[in-house]
Design a protein around this motif. Structure first.
Motif, PDB file in Angstrom:
ATOM      1  N   TYR A   1       0.825  -1.207   0.000  1.00  0.00           N
ATOM      2  CA  TYR A   1       0.000   0.000   0.000  1.00  0.00           C
ATOM      3  C   TYR A   1       0.857   1.255   0.000  1.00  0.00           C
ATOM      4  O   TYR A   1       1.607   1.500   0.932  1.00  0.00           O
ATOM      5  CB  TYR A   1      -0.928  -0.007   1.215  1.00  0.00           C
ATOM      6  N   VAL A   2       0.752   2.000  -1.085  1.00  0.00           N
ATOM      7  CA  VAL A   2       1.520   3.231  -1.211  1.00  0.00           C
ATOM      8  C   VAL A   2       0.558   4.408  -1.074  1.00  0.00           C
ATOM      9  O   VAL A   2      -0.202   4.706  -1.985  1.00  0.00           O
ATOM     10  CB  VAL A   2       2.250   3.288  -2.566  1.00  0.00           C
ATOM     11  N   GLY A   3       0.599   5.038   0.091  1.00  0.00           N
ATOM     12  CA  GLY A   3      -0.299   6.160   0.350  1.00  0.00           C
ATOM     13  C   GLY A   3       0.460   7.465   0.496  1.00  0.00           C
ATOM     14  O   GLY A   3       1.564   7.491   1.029  1.00  0.00           O
ATOM     15  N   ARG A   4      -0.144   8.536  -0.036  1.00  0.00           N
ATOM     16  CA  ARG A   4       0.479   9.856   0.125  1.00  0.00           C
ATOM     17  C   ARG A   4      -0.532  10.852   0.658  1.00  0.00           C
ATOM     18  O   ARG A   4      -1.713  10.834   0.287  1.00  0.00           O
ATOM     19  CB  ARG A   4       1.048  10.373  -1.204  1.00  0.00           C
ATOM     20  N   ARG A   5      -0.031  11.703   1.515  1.00  0.00           N
ATOM     21  CA  ARG A   5      -0.839  12.789   2.035  1.00  0.00           C
ATOM     22  C   ARG A   5      -0.840  13.932   1.020  1.00  0.00           C
ATOM     23  O   ARG A   5      -0.009  13.957   0.121  1.00  0.00           O
ATOM     24  CB  ARG A   5      -0.223  13.278   3.359  1.00  0.00           C
ATOM     25  N   ALA A   6      -1.765  14.888   1.200  1.00  0.00           N
ATOM     26  CA  ALA A   6      -1.864  16.019   0.253  1.00  0.00           C
ATOM     27  C   ALA A   6      -0.559  16.807   0.197  1.00  0.00           C
ATOM     28  O   ALA A   6      -0.223  17.390  -0.830  1.00  0.00           O
ATOM     29  CB  ALA A   6      -3.016  16.934   0.636  1.00  0.00           C
TER      30      ALA A   6
ATOM     31  N   TRP B   1       4.853  10.405   2.475  1.00  0.00           N
ATOM     32  CA  TRP B   1       4.598   9.004   2.144  1.00  0.00           C
ATOM     33  C   TRP B   1       4.311   8.200   3.418  1.00  0.00           C
ATOM     34  O   TRP B   1       4.980   8.386   4.439  1.00  0.00           O
ATOM     35  CB  TRP B   1       5.824   8.391   1.478  1.00  0.00           C
ATOM     36  N   LEU B   2       3.347   7.289   3.342  1.00  0.00           N
ATOM     37  CA  LEU B   2       3.083   6.405   4.475  1.00  0.00           C
ATOM     38  C   LEU B   2       4.044   5.218   4.413  1.00  0.00           C
ATOM     39  O   LEU B   2       3.994   4.411   3.480  1.00  0.00           O
ATOM     40  CB  LEU B   2       1.641   5.902   4.449  1.00  0.00           C
TER      41      LEU B   2
ATOM     42  N   VAL C   1      -2.652   2.077  -4.408  1.00  0.00           N
ATOM     43  CA  VAL C   1      -2.317   3.463  -4.092  1.00  0.00           C
ATOM     44  C   VAL C   1      -3.555   4.202  -3.611  1.00  0.00           C
ATOM     45  O   VAL C   1      -4.690   3.815  -3.920  1.00  0.00           O
ATOM     46  CB  VAL C   1      -1.711   4.215  -5.307  1.00  0.00           C
ATOM     47  N   ALA C   2      -3.334   5.275  -2.855  1.00  0.00           N
ATOM     48  CA  ALA C   2      -4.441   6.131  -2.404  1.00  0.00           C
ATOM     49  C   ALA C   2      -3.890   7.466  -1.929  1.00  0.00           C
ATOM     50  O   ALA C   2      -2.755   7.556  -1.478  1.00  0.00           O
ATOM     51  CB  ALA C   2      -5.216   5.453  -1.280  1.00  0.00           C
ATOM     52  N   GLU C   3      -4.736   8.496  -2.046  1.00  0.00           N
ATOM     53  CA  GLU C   3      -4.447   9.768  -1.407  1.00  0.00           C
ATOM     54  C   GLU C   3      -5.023   9.687  -0.001  1.00  0.00           C
ATOM     55  O   GLU C   3      -6.185   9.292   0.170  1.00  0.00           O
ATOM     56  CB  GLU C   3      -5.070  10.934  -2.187  1.00  0.00           C
ATOM     57  N   LEU C   4      -4.208  10.047   0.992  1.00  0.00           N
ATOM     58  CA  LEU C   4      -4.616   9.836   2.379  1.00  0.00           C
ATOM     59  C   LEU C   4      -4.992  11.142   3.069  1.00  0.00           C
ATOM     60  O   LEU C   4      -4.414  12.191   2.775  1.00  0.00           O
ATOM     61  CB  LEU C   4      -3.472   9.167   3.163  1.00  0.00           C
ATOM     62  N   PRO C   5      -5.934  11.079   3.994  1.00  0.00           N
ATOM     63  CA  PRO C   5      -6.283  12.248   4.811  1.00  0.00           C
ATOM     64  C   PRO C   5      -5.165  12.537   5.813  1.00  0.00           C
ATOM     65  O   PRO C   5      -4.322  11.679   6.058  1.00  0.00           O
ATOM     66  CB  PRO C   5      -7.556  11.799   5.528  1.00  0.00           C
TER      67      PRO C   5
END
Length: 351
Positions: free
Chosen positions: A237-242, A246-247, A303-307
């Motif tokens: 899981y590759v998540g990024r904040r605005a 990177w998570l 992937v996802a854009e994260l809060p």
DNA sequence: GAACCGTGGCT
DNA sequence: TAGCCAAGGTT
């Protein structure tokens, strides 16, 4: 036999950053034990070509064992990324700190004291004792095993043949020039007595070599059959904040990729269950394939854009601090598969 | 003794 | 291309 080998080494020794050159040796200068030890640990199951730049980078960042001992764990792990067998990096730090705490910052000069240190086994203890301190220890690595198996035409398969090959190597060990002898056998194995197509015609030991006489060199050493590699799958899981962060997750100390930075994910097995580290609109963007020593892995890359809220697992690494080069290769492949699908407002394509 | 532990280069 | 291989150590 030893004389012929040393004479060959005098003319054909490979030049490496951690070795002393002919001028140094003529002046009686010994190599720096710290650099020798560092090179030997890096060279465990690793090619000279891959080690060169890592050794250069490490000694530039940390010129002495005390400097390395004082380095933050995360810095050392990040610099080791890409070299593999990450337990070596964890033990490298333990060893450096033990040398400072227990030996006053100077490497011990005997095989027995060296082998007591973390990450130093029979080979490395003998290699450091011989190369750095000129002690008549017998080094037995893959090169020496191959050379001895051919020289004496040993038919016993490895690894069962190890004691027999070690005994042969010990009988040949030079007490006149232990440092050069240790490196000469390994250089011979690396450049002349190679695994495939050995250059017997120019080998300094071609006359006494039994395998050469019998024409069996291509079948030596005999090795035990290998086991098949299982296939495993998983989710990454590759998540990024605005803001571009990177998570990430620091993996547990023990086990595969221990202590390294990576992306959160599922277990790796035949039928993994999805395990998102944070609630978000995860979407699949591809796969990352990586083959380890004892299994092959296919990761489904999500992937996802994260809060901005805290994730259930892992921690955020700012865009400026994030370096794909600090990741183990499997995770770098995940990153490469995910990055094009994670355009973050204002983050640009630099770095 | 055997399993576990990486990676990149070469054939 | 798919395996084979490299200056092994720990458990």
């Amino acid at each position: 036999m030893t004389a012929a080998l040393l004479a060959w080494y005098d003319r054909h020794a490979r030049i490496m950053p951690w070795r002393t050159g002919p001028a140094d040796r003529a002046a009686g200068l010994r190599p720096d034990p710290y650099r020798v030890w560092l090179s030997e640990v890096m060279l465990q199951q690793t090619t000279v070509a891959a080690v060169r730049k890592y050794h250069e980078r490490f000694t530039a960042l940390w010129p002495t064992v005390a400097d390395l001992a004082a380095a933050p764990d995360a810095d050392v792990m990040a610099e080791w990324a890409g070299l593999g067998y990450y337990a070596r990096a964890r033990n490298l730090l333990k060893c450096a700190r033990a040398v400072v705490a227990e030996h006053g910052g100077r490497f011990p000069d005997t095989h027995d004291a060296l082998i007591a240190l973390p990450g130093i086994g029979p080979y490395t203890a003998a290699a450091v004792a011989a190369i750095a301190f000129d002690r008549p220890e017998t080094v037995v690595d893959g090169n020496v095993e191959r050379v001895m198996s051919r020289l004496f035409d040993v038919k016993t398969p490895l690894p069962a043949a190890k004691p027999e090959l070690t005994a042969h190597a010990a009988r040949l060990t030079s007490h006149a020039r232990p440092d050069d002898h240790a490196q000469a056998v390994m250089d011979l194995g690396a450049t002349i007595c190679t695994p495939k197509s050995p250059a017997c015609g120019i080998c300094p030991l071609r006359a006494p070599c039994l395998a050469r006489q019998r024409g069996t060199e291509a079948q030596r050493p005999v090795k035990a059959a290998k086991k098949p590699k299982p296939e495993r799958r998983g989710f990454a899981y590759v998540g990024r904040r605005a803001d571009g962060a990177w998570l990430m997750e620091t993996r547990p100390e023990k086990g595969l990729l221990g202590g390294m930075l990576g992306f959160p994910g599922s277990d790796w097995n035949e039928a993994p269950r999805p395990a998102p580290p944070a609630p978000a609109a995860w979407r699949e963007v591809g796969e990352a394939r990586h083959v380890f020593t004892h299994f092959a892995l296919t990761l489904t890359v999500m992937v996802a854009e994260l809060p901005p809220s805290n994730p259930e697992r892992g921690h955020f690494v700012s865009a400026s601090a994030f370096r794909p080069g600090a990741l183990p290769t499997a995770m770098r492949k995940v990153h490469d598969a995910a990055a094009p699908h994670l355009a973050v407002e204002g983050s640009g394509a630099t770095g």
